[in-house]
Design a protein around this motif. Structure first.
Motif, PDB file in Angstrom:
ATOM      1  N   TYR A  34      -8.599   8.044  -0.147  1.00  0.00           N
ATOM      2  CA  TYR A  34      -8.477   6.685  -0.673  1.00  0.00           C
ATOM      3  C   TYR A  34      -8.238   6.674  -2.173  1.00  0.00           C
ATOM      4  O   TYR A  34      -7.647   5.729  -2.711  1.00  0.00           O
ATOM      5  CB  TYR A  34      -9.746   5.879  -0.376  1.00  0.00           C
ATOM      6  CG  TYR A  34      -9.863   5.398   1.054  1.00  0.00           C
ATOM      7  CD1 TYR A  34      -8.930   4.529   1.606  1.00  0.00           C
ATOM      8  CD2 TYR A  34     -10.923   5.797   1.853  1.00  0.00           C
ATOM      9  CE1 TYR A  34      -9.043   4.087   2.906  1.00  0.00           C
ATOM     10  CE2 TYR A  34     -11.051   5.365   3.162  1.00  0.00           C
ATOM     11  CZ  TYR A  34     -10.109   4.507   3.685  1.00  0.00           C
ATOM     12  OH  TYR A  34     -10.226   4.072   4.970  1.00  0.00           O
ATOM     13  N   GLU A  42      -4.697   2.643  10.117  1.00  0.00           N
ATOM     14  CA  GLU A  42      -4.008   1.363  10.329  1.00  0.00           C
ATOM     15  C   GLU A  42      -4.797   0.174   9.792  1.00  0.00           C
ATOM     16  O   GLU A  42      -4.223  -0.886   9.533  1.00  0.00           O
ATOM     17  CB  GLU A  42      -3.720   1.185  11.819  1.00  0.00           C
ATOM     18  CG  GLU A  42      -2.630   2.139  12.307  1.00  0.00           C
ATOM     19  CD  GLU A  42      -2.592   2.271  13.824  1.00  0.00           C
ATOM     20  OE1 GLU A  42      -1.530   1.996  14.400  1.00  0.00           O
ATOM     21  OE2 GLU A  42      -3.615   2.656  14.414  1.00  0.00           O
ATOM     22  N   VAL A  73      -5.957  -0.131   6.898  1.00  0.00           N
ATOM     23  CA  VAL A  73      -5.649  -0.324   5.477  1.00  0.00           C
ATOM     24  C   VAL A  73      -4.693  -1.495   5.280  1.00  0.00           C
ATOM     25  O   VAL A  73      -4.792  -2.242   4.304  1.00  0.00           O
ATOM     26  CB  VAL A  73      -5.058   0.971   4.888  1.00  0.00           C
ATOM     27  CG1 VAL A  73      -4.566   0.743   3.471  1.00  0.00           C
ATOM     28  CG2 VAL A  73      -6.089   2.086   4.915  1.00  0.00           C
ATOM     29  N   ARG A  74      -3.779  -1.674   6.224  1.00  0.00           N
ATOM     30  CA  ARG A  74      -2.765  -2.717   6.073  1.00  0.00           C
ATOM     31  C   ARG A  74      -3.168  -4.052   6.703  1.00  0.00           C
ATOM     32  O   ARG A  74      -2.398  -5.018   6.638  1.00  0.00           O
ATOM     33  CB  ARG A  74      -1.449  -2.237   6.694  1.00  0.00           C
ATOM     34  CG  ARG A  74      -0.936  -0.948   6.052  1.00  0.00           C
ATOM     35  CD  ARG A  74       0.411  -0.530   6.595  1.00  0.00           C
ATOM     36  NE  ARG A  74       0.826   0.750   6.053  1.00  0.00           N
ATOM     37  CZ  ARG A  74       1.405   0.905   4.860  1.00  0.00           C
ATOM     38  NH1 ARG A  74       1.654  -0.149   4.106  1.00  0.00           N
ATOM     39  NH2 ARG A  74       1.754   2.108   4.431  1.00  0.00           N
ATOM     40  N   MET A  75      -4.328  -4.113   7.312  1.00  0.00           N
ATOM     41  CA  MET A  75      -4.760  -5.355   7.965  1.00  0.00           C
ATOM     42  C   MET A  75      -5.479  -6.249   6.967  1.00  0.00           C
ATOM     43  O   MET A  75      -6.340  -5.794   6.216  1.00  0.00           O
ATOM     44  CB  MET A  75      -5.664  -5.027   9.156  1.00  0.00           C
ATOM     45  CG  MET A  75      -4.940  -4.280  10.252  1.00  0.00           C
ATOM     46  SD  MET A  75      -5.995  -3.917  11.675  1.00  0.00           S
ATOM     47  CE  MET A  75      -4.850  -2.906  12.642  1.00  0.00           C
ATOM     48  N   LYS A  76      -5.138  -7.531   6.984  1.00  0.00           N
ATOM     49  CA  LYS A  76      -5.622  -8.461   5.968  1.00  0.00           C
ATOM     50  C   LYS A  76      -6.912  -9.164   6.361  1.00  0.00           C
ATOM     51  O   LYS A  76      -7.711  -9.534   5.494  1.00  0.00           O
ATOM     52  CB  LYS A  76      -4.537  -9.514   5.668  1.00  0.00           C
ATOM     53  CG  LYS A  76      -3.209  -8.930   5.211  1.00  0.00           C
ATOM     54  CD  LYS A  76      -3.340  -8.166   3.910  1.00  0.00           C
ATOM     55  CE  LYS A  76      -1.983  -7.650   3.414  1.00  0.00           C
ATOM     56  NZ  LYS A  76      -2.119  -6.858   2.176  1.00  0.00           N
ATOM     57  N   MET A 133       0.843  -1.199   0.000  1.00  0.00           N
ATOM     58  CA  MET A 133       0.000   0.000   0.000  1.00  0.00           C
ATOM     59  C   MET A 133       0.874   1.244   0.000  1.00  0.00           C
ATOM     60  O   MET A 133       1.752   1.393   0.846  1.00  0.00           O
ATOM     61  CB  MET A 133      -0.915  -0.016   1.225  1.00  0.00           C
ATOM     62  CG  MET A 133      -1.779   1.222   1.389  1.00  0.00           C
ATOM     63  SD  MET A 133      -2.963   1.455   0.035  1.00  0.00           S
ATOM     64  CE  MET A 133      -4.120   0.137   0.381  1.00  0.00           C
ATOM     65  N   SER A 134       0.647   2.124  -0.955  1.00  0.00           N
ATOM     66  CA  SER A 134       1.410   3.364  -1.039  1.00  0.00           C
ATOM     67  C   SER A 134       1.032   4.295   0.101  1.00  0.00           C
ATOM     68  O   SER A 134      -0.026   4.182   0.702  1.00  0.00           O
ATOM     69  CB  SER A 134       1.132   4.046  -2.383  1.00  0.00           C
ATOM     70  OG  SER A 134       1.467   3.194  -3.455  1.00  0.00           O
ATOM     71  N   LYS A 158      -9.026  -6.569  12.162  1.00  0.00           N
ATOM     72  CA  LYS A 158      -9.714  -5.280  12.185  1.00  0.00           C
ATOM     73  C   LYS A 158     -10.635  -5.161  13.397  1.00  0.00           C
ATOM     74  O   LYS A 158     -10.694  -4.114  14.048  1.00  0.00           O
ATOM     75  CB  LYS A 158     -10.507  -5.100  10.890  1.00  0.00           C
ATOM     76  CG  LYS A 158      -9.623  -5.015   9.656  1.00  0.00           C
ATOM     77  CD  LYS A 158     -10.442  -4.998   8.374  1.00  0.00           C
ATOM     78  CE  LYS A 158      -9.524  -4.999   7.154  1.00  0.00           C
ATOM     79  NZ  LYS A 158     -10.281  -5.030   5.890  1.00  0.00           N
ATOM     80  N   GLU A 163      -6.510   3.720  -4.570  1.00  0.00           N
ATOM     81  CA  GLU A 163      -7.592   2.779  -4.848  1.00  0.00           C
ATOM     82  C   GLU A 163      -8.080   2.937  -6.280  1.00  0.00           C
ATOM     83  O   GLU A 163      -8.419   4.039  -6.719  1.00  0.00           O
ATOM     84  CB  GLU A 163      -8.735   3.055  -3.870  1.00  0.00           C
ATOM     85  CG  GLU A 163      -9.832   2.029  -3.839  1.00  0.00           C
ATOM     86  CD  GLU A 163     -10.787   2.329  -2.692  1.00  0.00           C
ATOM     87  OE1 GLU A 163     -10.485   1.946  -1.548  1.00  0.00           O
ATOM     88  OE2 GLU A 163     -11.827   2.991  -2.927  1.00  0.00           O
TER      89      GLU A 163
END
Length: 378
Positions: A141, A165, A167-170, A1-2, A175, A145
């Protein structure tokens, strides 16, 4: 993720001026520290960085003396304080620095406005530029996106909200754990500490009651009866929840009609993830009966971001009559009225007749998933 650049960055940078305090407020973990450090890098100016949660910072600033503060700053003309609200009498200390140290620029972040501008006085009045940093916005976003991803991502954000934070959780489990921790941090680290409130259960139960009344007028008297506390205590708790950036209050609008409801308020969460953590419901929209309420809450939170980052001056209200005609969101700005209803599953909706009759020049639109880009200036 940028990396996502925050909308607030450019306007905040322009307001970081000599003899002024730039205050970046917002809930914990919305990205204030990251934004502050990005501003520091771009300014390329010698600075002193302090953390308000470090007891050594309290000791360093305890002596309220201009000579002492000059010594502390040395040759630095930029003072940066993270979580400044944790420092006792921080407003008075900053006021002294501004008055006695020439050309100083001060940049602070705060997770609460409870101590920056105390009720006994506002020492920074006329000397500060204050900005609210929210969780990530729909516009932010767009930096990372693809448009084809947005419809599915939007549905996810209605449930989990916009904390950076996430955004980086899979996984959903990550979450959910994160949001539950955030909720506990709010209660334990902000309201309970600042106001010495002993019973966290009352605050939490109040939040739950509000979460189930999104889009409805709340009765402080009825809430008090349900919680076993006074009406005044309910109002006080709700105002505290607004001051630590959990809730936002919207009051009724009226100009002409005797039938218009004005003496009640609606309350919204500033992040859908926190709302869903409060009611312990992270089910997908398809498995829920409150998608309309989630959409209304989300759109209002997103519109507040647009107004703040564009410095759009607007008086915000809801509109409702005693015979149940209503509009979810009314903006009074530029000498005009703009009314918006929020519908997750749009059908054919007409302008409420009494609104059209009383305010024939007012704009009205139904905001739904197919047209919300215009409402959010995307």
């Amino acid at each position: 993720m940028s990396f996502i650049h925050r909308e607030l960055r450019e306007v905040a940078k322009r307001k970081l001026l000599p003899g002024k305090v730039l205050v970046v407020c917002g809930a914990r973990r919305v990205g204030k520290t990251v934004l502050v450090k990005e501003l520091i890098r771009e300014l390329k100016s010698p600075y002193l960085y302090l953390n308000g949660e470090d007891i050594h910072t309290h000791d360093l600033l305890a002596k309220q003396s201009a000579a002492h503060y000059r010594k502390v700053l040395g040759r630095n003309k930029l003072l940066v304080i993270d979580e400044a609200q944790k420092i006792p009498e921080i407003g008075l200390k900053l006021k002294l620095m501004l008055e006695e140290i020439a050309d100083i620029r001060i940049l602070i972040s705060a997770s609460s406005v409870l101590d920056i501008n105390p009720p006994t006085g506002e020492p920074l009045t006329g000397r500060e530029f204050s900005f609210m940093l929210y969780p990530l916005s729909e516009k932010e976003y767009q930096q990372v996106e693809h448009p084809l991803e947005t419809p599915d991502k939007l549905r996810e954000r209605l449930v989990y909200g916009n904390y950076p934070e996430l955004v980086r959780m899979k996984t959903d489990a990550e979450k959910q754990e994160y949001l539950n921790e955030r909720l506990s941090a709010y209660l334990l680290n902000d309201i309970l500490v600042y106001e010495n409130i002993k019973n966290a259960g009352k605050i939490f139960n109040l939040l739950r009651l509000i979460a189930f009344q999104i889009g409805e007028q709340v009765s402080y008297h009825e809430l008090g009866k349900q919680l076993g506390i006074s009406k005044n205590t309910v109002e006080r708790y709700l105002e505290l929840l607004a001051q630590v950036f959990i809730l936002h209050k919207v009051e009724g609008f009226s100009r002409n009609l005797k039938k218009e409801i004005t003496k009640s308020a609606r309350w919204y969460f500033l992040d859908n993830g926190i709302l869903n953590a409060v009611i312990s419901n992270f089910n997908a929209l398809e498995a829920r009966n409150d998608a309309g309420q989630l959409w209304e809450n989300y759109m209002i939170a997103e519109r507040l971001k647009v107004q703040e980052y564009k410095k759009m001056r607007s008086n915000n209200h809801f509109w409702k009559t005693y015979d149940q005609q209503e509009i979810d969101w009314v903006e009074e700005r530029e000498g005009k009225l703009f009314g918006y209803d929020f519908k997750w599953s749009p059908k054919k909706f007409k302008t409420p007749p009494q609104w059209a009759k009383a305010y024939p020049e007012a704009y009205f639109e139904v905001v739904h998933p197919d047209n919300y880009f215009d409402f959010l200036d995307l």
